[in-house]
Design a protein around this motif. Sequence first.
Motif, mmCIF file in Angstrom:
data_model
loop_
_atom_site.group_PDB
_atom_site.id
_atom_site.type_symbol
_atom_site.label_atom_id
_atom_site.label_comp_id
_atom_site.label_asym_id
_atom_site.label_seq_id
_atom_site.Cartn_x
_atom_site.Cartn_y
_atom_site.Cartn_z
ATOM 1 N N PRO A 35 0.810 -1.228 0.000
ATOM 2 C CA PRO A 35 0.000 0.000 0.000
ATOM 3 C C PRO A 35 0.836 1.268 0.000
ATOM 4 C CG PRO A 35 -0.878 -1.592 1.560
ATOM 5 C CD PRO A 35 0.436 -2.148 1.089
ATOM 6 N N ALA A 36 2.033 1.196 0.586
ATOM 7 C CA ALA A 36 2.863 2.398 0.687
ATOM 8 C C ALA A 36 3.527 2.748 -0.639
ATOM 9 C CB ALA A 36 3.941 2.203 1.756
ATOM 10 N N PHE A 37 3.499 1.818 -1.580
ATOM 11 C CA PHE A 37 4.172 2.090 -2.844
ATOM 12 C C PHE A 37 3.370 3.055 -3.697
ATOM 13 C CE2 PHE A 37 4.896 1.252 -7.358
ATOM 14 C CZ PHE A 37 6.268 1.423 -7.424
ATOM 15 N N SER A 38 4.058 4.019 -4.261
ATOM 16 C CA SER A 38 3.426 4.962 -5.186
ATOM 17 C C SER A 38 4.390 5.230 -6.318
ATOM 18 C CB SER A 38 3.095 6.283 -4.476
ATOM 19 O OG SER A 38 2.768 7.284 -5.417
ATOM 20 N N ALA A 39 3.907 5.097 -7.526
ATOM 21 C CA ALA A 39 4.776 5.307 -8.677
ATOM 22 C C ALA A 39 5.365 6.709 -8.686
ATOM 23 C CB ALA A 39 4.007 5.055 -9.969
ATOM 24 N N SER A 40 4.690 7.650 -8.050
ATOM 25 C CA SER A 40 5.168 9.030 -8.061
ATOM 26 C C SER A 40 6.229 9.283 -7.005
ATOM 27 C CB SER A 40 3.993 9.990 -7.833
ATOM 28 O OG SER A 40 3.389 9.741 -6.574
ATOM 29 N N THR A 41 6.230 8.465 -5.932
ATOM 30 C CA THR A 41 7.176 8.705 -4.846
ATOM 31 C C THR A 41 8.225 7.619 -4.735
ATOM 32 O OG1 THR A 41 5.733 7.549 -3.286
ATOM 33 C CG2 THR A 41 5.455 9.925 -3.489
ATOM 34 N N CYS A 42 8.009 6.473 -5.387
ATOM 35 C CA CYS A 42 8.950 5.361 -5.276
ATOM 36 C C CYS A 42 9.147 4.712 -6.639
ATOM 37 C CB CYS A 42 8.435 4.337 -4.260
ATOM 38 S SG CYS A 42 9.618 3.018 -3.889
ATOM 39 N N SER A 43 9.382 5.541 -7.651
ATOM 40 C CA SER A 43 9.563 5.003 -8.987
ATOM 41 C C SER A 43 10.978 4.451 -9.132
ATOM 42 C CB SER A 43 9.318 6.088 -10.036
ATOM 43 O OG SER A 43 10.215 7.158 -9.847
ATOM 44 N N LEU A 44 11.136 3.530 -10.065
ATOM 45 C CA LEU A 44 12.435 2.907 -10.271
ATOM 46 C C LEU A 44 12.728 2.861 -11.759
ATOM 47 C CD1 LEU A 44 14.908 1.293 -9.227
ATOM 48 C CD2 LEU A 44 13.550 -0.781 -9.574
ATOM 49 N N ASP A 45 13.850 3.424 -12.150
ATOM 50 C CA ASP A 45 14.323 3.301 -13.515
ATOM 51 C C ASP A 45 15.103 1.996 -13.602
ATOM 52 O OD1 ASP A 45 15.421 3.461 -15.999
ATOM 53 O OD2 ASP A 45 16.554 5.310 -15.645
ATOM 54 N N VAL A 46 14.560 1.027 -14.373
ATOM 55 C CA VAL A 46 15.189 -0.283 -14.452
ATOM 56 C C VAL A 46 16.640 -0.176 -14.893
ATOM 57 C CG1 VAL A 46 15.137 -2.478 -15.704
ATOM 58 C CG2 VAL A 46 13.020 -1.482 -14.860
ATOM 59 N N SER A 47 16.907 0.724 -15.823
ATOM 60 C CA SER A 47 18.266 0.856 -16.338
ATOM 61 C C SER A 47 19.233 1.386 -15.295
ATOM 62 C CB SER A 47 18.272 1.778 -17.558
ATOM 63 O OG SER A 47 17.844 3.087 -17.195
ATOM 64 N N ALA A 48 18.702 1.965 -14.191
ATOM 65 C CA ALA A 48 19.574 2.522 -13.152
ATOM 66 C C ALA A 48 20.070 1.465 -12.185
ATOM 67 C CB ALA A 48 18.825 3.614 -12.373
ATOM 68 N N VAL A 49 19.483 0.279 -12.204
ATOM 69 C CA VAL A 49 19.912 -0.806 -11.327
ATOM 70 C C VAL A 49 20.877 -1.682 -12.106
ATOM 71 C CG1 VAL A 49 19.183 -2.784 -9.945
ATOM 72 C CG2 VAL A 49 17.729 -0.752 -10.084
ATOM 73 N N SER A 50 22.154 -1.634 -11.724
ATOM 74 C CA SER A 50 23.171 -2.382 -12.452
ATOM 75 C C SER A 50 22.987 -3.878 -12.228
ATOM 76 C CB SER A 50 24.571 -1.961 -11.983
ATOM 77 O OG SER A 50 24.776 -0.592 -12.226
ATOM 78 N N PRO A 51 22.932 -4.669 -13.297
ATOM 79 C CA PRO A 51 22.767 -6.111 -13.132
ATOM 80 C C PRO A 51 23.965 -6.721 -12.426
ATOM 81 C CG PRO A 51 22.298 -5.435 -15.396
ATOM 82 C CD PRO A 51 22.938 -4.266 -14.714
ATOM 83 N N ALA A 52 23.701 -7.452 -11.338
ATOM 84 C CA ALA A 52 24.757 -8.160 -10.624
ATOM 85 C C ALA A 52 24.784 -9.629 -11.031
ATOM 86 C CB ALA A 52 24.544 -8.046 -9.109
ATOM 87 N N HIS A 53 23.857 -10.026 -11.887
ATOM 88 C CA HIS A 53 23.738 -11.424 -12.298
ATOM 89 C C HIS A 53 23.569 -11.501 -13.807
ATOM 90 C CE1 HIS A 53 22.952 -12.336 -8.042
ATOM 91 N NE2 HIS A 53 22.098 -11.335 -8.071
ATOM 92 N N ARG A 54 23.884 -12.638 -14.366
ATOM 93 C CA ARG A 54 23.642 -12.871 -15.783
ATOM 94 C C ARG A 54 22.258 -13.443 -16.031
ATOM 95 N NH1 ARG A 54 29.221 -15.315 -18.470
ATOM 96 N NH2 ARG A 54 30.539 -13.507 -18.026
ATOM 97 N N ARG A 55 21.629 -13.977 -14.990
ATOM 98 C CA ARG A 55 20.306 -14.566 -15.141
ATOM 99 C C ARG A 55 19.229 -13.504 -14.961
ATOM 100 N NH1 ARG A 55 19.710 -19.472 -11.225
ATOM 101 N NH2 ARG A 55 17.576 -19.246 -12.017
ATOM 102 N N LEU A 56 18.273 -13.509 -15.892
ATOM 103 C CA LEU A 56 17.220 -12.492 -15.864
ATOM 104 C C LEU A 56 16.391 -12.575 -14.589
ATOM 105 C CD1 LEU A 56 15.807 -10.235 -17.478
ATOM 106 C CD2 LEU A 56 14.315 -11.991 -18.442
#
Length: 284
Positions: free
Chosen positions: A18-39
Motif C-alpha cells: 500500500p505504501a508504494f506509489s509510482a510518483s514517490t517510489c519510482s524505479l528506472d530499471v536501467s539505473a539498477v546495475s545487473p549483478a547477475h547474468r540470469r534475468l
Amino acid sequence: MAPSLMRSAAPSFDALVPAFSASTCSLDVSAVSPAHRRLGLYYEDLIGTLLSGALPCDPLSVRRNVQCAQAGITAGEFDFLYRSTEQWFHLETAVKFYLCCGDGSALEHFVGPGRRDRLDIKWQRLQQHQLRLASHPVGRECLDRLGIRNVHSQLLMPGYLFYRAGAEVPGSTLHREISPRHQQGWWLPLRDLELLPASRDHRYAILSKLRWLAPARLADDQALDWHALREQLVARAGPALVVQLSCVPVSGSRNRWCETGRGFVVPDDWEPTVLESRIQSRRH
C-alpha cells in the motif's frame, strides 16, 4: 509496473505494498546495475530495491532468499519475506516469456524460447511447492526461528506471452488462469521475416536478455533497418527477442527510437515438440 501473466497472481507490484506509489517510489530499471547474468535474479534485485524503498527503514522488514533447511532436509527458499502494516508476507517472484504454440486454451501451449520451460510446468511448481513453503514443516520451523507468524503468501509474475505473427490472438479460448491484462507480443520463424515492415519509418533492435524487462529506447545509430536486422538474425544460432521501433524527434539532438512492439524470431527448425520429448524422457 508490468501486469501479471496470471489471474491469481498479484496484479502488479503496486498492488502488493500500500505504501508504494509510482510518483514517490519510482524505479528506472536501467539505473539498477545487473549483478547477475540470469534475468530472474536481476528481476529479484529490482523487486528488492522497490520493497526497500516502499517499506519503513527497518533493515529487518525485508528478508531475501531465506533458505529453509533442517537436519539435512532442504524444503526450499523464500524469495522474499517482508512486513507491511504489521503483516508478514511471503513473496515469490518470477518473470517469464513464453511463445504460444496452439490456441492458448491449455497452459502447455506456452513454451519458453529456449524450449527448456513451459507455462503449465512452471505454474504447477509455483502452486504446489513454492507458494506452499510457509506451510511445510521445515518452512514453518524456519519462520518460527525468525519470529515470523501468520505469513500470507503472494506471487508476482509479470512477463510476456507471444502469439504467432499473422494469426488471430486467442480471446475466448484463452486458458482461464491467464490474465486478460497480460503483455503480448508476436513470434515468427526467420523464413517469415517479411511479415515485419521494411519501410524507412520502421527500425528494429535485438535485445540481450538483461534488457528484456524495460521498453527499449535507442539512439539513431543503434537502430537497425529491416535488411540489417535480417543479416544479424541469419548469423545467430537461436531465438532472438526483436523490438520494433518508431522515431521520436528530440530537440537539439539526434533522433530517438522508441519501442512500439516486440516479438521473437526463431530459427526455421524451432519446434516446441522437442521440449515435450525431453519432459517425457524425464518422467520415465
